[in-house]
Design a protein around this motif. Structure first.
Motif, PDB file in Angstrom:
ATOM      1  N   HIS A   1       2.949   3.577   2.904  1.00  0.00           N
ATOM      2  CA  HIS A   1       2.013   2.619   2.300  1.00  0.00           C
ATOM      3  C   HIS A   1       1.281   1.899   3.422  1.00  0.00           C
ATOM      4  N   LYS A   2       0.005   1.597   3.200  1.00  0.00           N
ATOM      5  CA  LYS A   2      -0.768   0.873   4.214  1.00  0.00           C
ATOM      6  C   LYS A   2      -1.787  -0.029   3.521  1.00  0.00           C
ATOM      7  N   PRO A   3      -2.284  -1.058   4.218  1.00  0.00           N
ATOM      8  CA  PRO A   3      -3.311  -1.928   3.629  1.00  0.00           C
ATOM      9  C   PRO A   3      -4.601  -1.147   3.385  1.00  0.00           C
ATOM     10  N   VAL A   4      -5.322  -1.533   2.344  1.00  0.00           N
ATOM     11  CA  VAL A   4      -6.605  -0.893   2.042  1.00  0.00           C
ATOM     12  C   VAL A   4      -7.732  -1.854   2.406  1.00  0.00           C
ATOM     13  N   GLU A   5      -8.919  -1.303   2.515  1.00  0.00           N
ATOM     14  CA  GLU A   5     -10.067  -2.085   2.979  1.00  0.00           C
ATOM     15  C   GLU A   5     -10.349  -3.290   2.086  1.00  0.00           C
ATOM     16  N   ASP A   6     -10.203  -3.120   0.767  1.00  0.00           N
ATOM     17  CA  ASP A   6     -10.473  -4.231  -0.165  1.00  0.00           C
ATOM     18  C   ASP A   6      -9.545  -5.417   0.088  1.00  0.00           C
ATOM     19  N   GLU A   7      -8.303  -5.138   0.481  1.00  0.00           N
ATOM     20  CA  GLU A   7      -7.361  -6.223   0.762  1.00  0.00           C
ATOM     21  C   GLU A   7      -7.818  -7.028   1.975  1.00  0.00           C
ATOM     22  N   ILE A   8      -8.298  -6.338   2.984  1.00  0.00           N
ATOM     23  CA  ILE A   8      -8.777  -7.025   4.183  1.00  0.00           C
ATOM     24  C   ILE A   8     -10.021  -7.846   3.850  1.00  0.00           C
TER      25      ILE A   8
ATOM     26  N   PRO B   1     -10.319 -19.052  -2.847  1.00  0.00           N
ATOM     27  CA  PRO B   1      -8.960 -19.599  -2.729  1.00  0.00           C
ATOM     28  C   PRO B   1      -7.872 -18.719  -3.332  1.00  0.00           C
ATOM     29  N   ILE B   2      -8.191 -17.966  -4.396  1.00  0.00           N
ATOM     30  CA  ILE B   2      -7.193 -17.118  -5.047  1.00  0.00           C
ATOM     31  C   ILE B   2      -7.188 -15.724  -4.428  1.00  0.00           C
ATOM     32  N   LYS B   3      -8.359 -15.124  -4.317  1.00  0.00           N
ATOM     33  CA  LYS B   3      -8.456 -13.738  -3.838  1.00  0.00           C
ATOM     34  C   LYS B   3      -7.931 -13.559  -2.415  1.00  0.00           C
ATOM     35  N   ARG B   4      -8.068 -14.597  -1.587  1.00  0.00           N
ATOM     36  CA  ARG B   4      -7.709 -14.427  -0.178  1.00  0.00           C
ATOM     37  C   ARG B   4      -6.198 -14.468   0.058  1.00  0.00           C
TER      38      ARG B   4
ATOM     39  N   ILE C   1       6.387  -3.390   7.708  1.00  0.00           N
ATOM     40  CA  ILE C   1       5.647  -4.297   8.595  1.00  0.00           C
ATOM     41  C   ILE C   1       4.769  -5.156   7.685  1.00  0.00           C
ATOM     42  N   ARG C   2       4.977  -6.470   7.727  1.00  0.00           N
ATOM     43  CA  ARG C   2       4.275  -7.337   6.777  1.00  0.00           C
ATOM     44  C   ARG C   2       3.509  -8.449   7.507  1.00  0.00           C
ATOM     45  N   ALA C   3       2.264  -8.621   7.095  1.00  0.00           N
ATOM     46  CA  ALA C   3       1.469  -9.771   7.523  1.00  0.00           C
ATOM     47  C   ALA C   3       1.166 -10.566   6.255  1.00  0.00           C
ATOM     48  N   ASP C   4       2.120 -11.388   5.842  1.00  0.00           N
ATOM     49  CA  ASP C   4       1.976 -12.147   4.600  1.00  0.00           C
ATOM     50  C   ASP C   4       0.952 -13.261   4.753  1.00  0.00           C
ATOM     51  N   PHE C   5       0.333 -13.632   3.660  1.00  0.00           N
ATOM     52  CA  PHE C   5      -0.645 -14.712   3.679  1.00  0.00           C
ATOM     53  C   PHE C   5      -0.011 -16.038   4.099  1.00  0.00           C
TER      54      PHE C   5
END
Length: 418
Positions: A283-290, A298-301, A318-322
């Motif tokens: 699993h990896k982050p997708v462009e829309d998440e970035i 405030p919500i989407k980010r 590997i996690r980069a949590d908000f």
């Protein structure tokens, strides 16, 4: 092309200013006991305890109510109390939070209370049926019998932002709470209060030095550690001519795009490095998440960037949590499609028992933050963090990615030996 040249000239001149003040800083005494003993972001054991020690009239400072009254005045509080019946938590005898409230003042005779929720980087810990502030507020009302009109609620953060909507009205049980919460910040109220009270310690050198050292921590956390002279020189440089003004504006206008490309490049380059080292990407982050993280409201980010990878039998997250710095480890969540075998779980537990660098808690068999110091830690929502800002440099980004993958590879090799 002319814009780029002007920016280069501006950055060159700012660089000269920076180096001049860095040279001056090298000759200053920067020893700080707080940062030696605790992490700068430690809400409970550093910030709440030190602040409450100052606020407690019976605290070791032996200055009575001077600090408390100054604080109440600075936050424009209406809290009135009798010193004989006042309770402050945590205090010198009881260093625990009062019913999980970070800082609390109670006068049970007057039936009044002040609760301060202290947030450095973490978000509110809401339950399914009740928000965090609702929970604490309700305890004062129902367990301590403090009437709602006698309770003041303060939400203390680095920049003075508001609590989450769920925190104050998830259950809907206390409709007055939302309007009662007052937002205060380290960058304004706390810094100004500390700078005021340090003057009261002219004949107490140990106390005065402790407060001065703590002020330096707060200034660093809130990006207030640049000297006034340095700020003035940079301001004069930017306002010197039209080219400098336009160049500075161009940098500011485009910085969000710089953040997006840095985050996107980090994820792509990390994926490439992992594949080159023989890791399977599950699993990896997708462009829309970035995009949501950088440009969202405030919500989407509120996005968590997550890699799930595997090499052999060991999966790693590997996690980069908000709400947190970048960290990695092995998760054993029953709801996750990626499973950890009993044999590997046993090996990891044995490994962690011999390694203090890792933490075991909840669903995590082990996890650790990435970065040897706070200056290296990565937190993508905030590019004012030095470790995150430096990722703009391709060379630095490559070095940190290689270090991260090296750490994970070394961990896997060590676990397999058990």
């Amino acid at each position: 092309m002319e814009d780029i040249k002007n920016i280069q000239y501006l950055l060159r001149d700012i660089n000269i200013v920076r180096k001049k003040f860095e040279e001056r800083e090298k000759n200053e005494d920067n020893f700080n006991m707080f940062t030696i003993l605790r992490k700068e972001s430690d809400e409970v054991y550093l910030h709440s305890r030190f602040l409450s020690a100052l606020l407690d009239p019976n605290g070791p400072h032996r200055l009575g109510t001077i600090f408390l009254n100054s604080f109440l005045d600075r936050i424009e509080s209406d809290f009135e109390y009798d010193e004989k019946s006042l309770e402050v938590y945590p205090n010198n005898l009881n260093r625990s939070e009062y019913k999980e409230i970070d800082i609390c003042f109670i006068d049970r005779v007057a039936k009044k209370a002040v609760m301060v929720e202290n947030k450095i980087y973490h978000e509110d810990t809401n339950h399914e049926d009740k928000g965090q502030l609702e929970n604490y507020y309700g305890r004062l009302i129902e367990e301590d019998k403090i009437p709602e009109d006698g309770i003041e609620v303060y939400y203390l953060t680095l920049d003075g932002h508001e609590p989450s909507e769920d925190s104050v009205k998830l259950s809907g049980k206390y409709p007055k709470l939302q309007d009662k919460v007052k937002c205060i910040s380290y960058s304004v109220e706390i810094l100004e209060w500390l700078r005021t009270i340090v003057k009261e310690c002219y004949n107490k050198p140990s106390l005065r030095e402790s407060i001065i050292q703590y002020i330096k921590i707060v200034e660093n956390m809130t990006n207030n550690d640049i000297s006034i002279d340095e700020r003035k020189e940079i301001t004069s440089l930017i306002g010197m001519n039209e080219d400098n003004l336009l160049s500075a504006k161009l940098l500011i206008d485009n910085f969000n795009h710089v953040k997006w490309h840095t985050t996107y490049d980090f994820c792509n380059e990390l994926e490439s490095e992992l594949r080159n080292r023989g890791f399977e990407i599950l699993h990896k982050p997708v462009e829309d998440e970035i995009t949501n993280l950088v440009h969202g409201g405030p919500i989407k980010r509120k996005v968590d960037l997550v890699f799930t990878i595997r090499k052999g039998e060991i999966p790693v997250w590997i996690r980069a949590d908000f709400t947190d710095w970048l960290y990695w480890g092995v998760c054993n969540d029953k709801e996750d499609t990626v499973k950890v075998s009993k044999e590997i779980s046993s090996k990891i537990k044995s490994f962690v028992s011999d390694n203090n660098d890792f933490t075991q808690e909840d669903i995590w068999l082990c996890w650790k933050y990435f970065g040897e110091s706070d200056n290296e830690k990565i937190y993508f929502p905030d590019f004012s963090e030095e470790g995150t800002f430096r990722l703009i440099s391709p060379q630095y980004r490559k070095m940190m990615i290689q270090r991260l993958v090296n750490e994970i590879e070394a961990f896997i090799n060590e676990v397999l030996k058990y």
